[in-house]
Write a protein that holds these residues in place. Structure first.
Motif, short mmCIF file in Angstrom:
data_model
loop_
_atom_site.label_atom_id
_atom_site.label_comp_id
_atom_site.label_asym_id
_atom_site.label_seq_id
_atom_site.Cartn_x
_atom_site.Cartn_y
_atom_site.Cartn_z
N LEU A 81 0.83 -1.19 0.00
CA LEU A 81 0.00 0.00 0.00
C LEU A 81 0.87 1.25 0.00
O LEU A 81 1.91 1.29 0.65
N THR A 82 0.40 2.25 -0.69
CA THR A 82 1.10 3.53 -0.68
C THR A 82 0.54 4.38 0.45
O THR A 82 -0.55 4.10 0.98
N ASP A 84 -0.68 7.32 0.16
CA ASP A 84 -1.92 7.92 -0.31
C ASP A 84 -3.10 6.97 -0.13
O ASP A 84 -4.20 7.39 0.23
N GLU A 85 -2.89 5.68 -0.38
CA GLU A 85 -3.97 4.70 -0.22
C GLU A 85 -4.38 4.58 1.25
O GLU A 85 -5.57 4.46 1.56
N ASP A 88 -6.37 7.67 2.04
CA ASP A 88 -7.71 7.57 1.43
C ASP A 88 -8.61 6.65 2.25
O ASP A 88 -9.79 6.97 2.48
N ALA A 89 -8.08 5.53 2.71
CA ALA A 89 -8.87 4.61 3.53
C ALA A 89 -9.25 5.27 4.85
O ALA A 89 -10.39 5.13 5.33
#
Length: 120
Positions: A81-82, A84-85, A88-89
């Motif tokens: 996972l980045t 940013d991900e 976002d989550a």
């Protein structure tokens, strides 16, 4: 000839094909013997990858010939996972108003939650 001592000395010349760790500290276990050959399992101490070797030793020349190497089939890993991900989550979950069953329900089609998906 002490086969384990001999194999340990030979292992210093090989690195793990998965993680690159030198096999000098790997676990070596003799599984059996066939005439002038030994069946050996080597387990990397770093990544725990195991493989079996059929090792043929010419005691006169004290050389090892690798006849067969079996490598385990590892499933492909999903990309990590980045940041940013993860953010976002976090943003999604901050505003989420539902239970875990609904959140993780299998969706066969986009927008379907497994429950009545009509807007109230």
């Amino acid at each position: 000839m002490n086969i384990l001592r001999f194999l340990r000395a030979q292992a210093r010349g090989y690195d793990c094909s998965v993680c690159g760790q030198n096999h000098a500290s790997s676990t070596i276990k003799v599984l059996g013997r066939l005439d002038a050959a030994w069946i050996v399992r080597v387990t990397c101490t770093k990544c725990k990858t195991s493989f079996k070797l059929l090792v043929v030793v010419d005691e006169k020349q004290a050389a090892v010939t690798k006849v067969k190497e079996e490598r385990p089939v590892r499933p492909r890993r999903k990309p990590t996972l980045t940041l940013d991900e993860v953010l976002d989550a976090h943003e999604f979950l901050r505003g989420y108003d539902g239970d875990a069953n609904e959140l993780f329900a299998r969706r066969d089609r986009v927008g379907e939650t497994g429950r009545d998906s009509r807007v109230s």
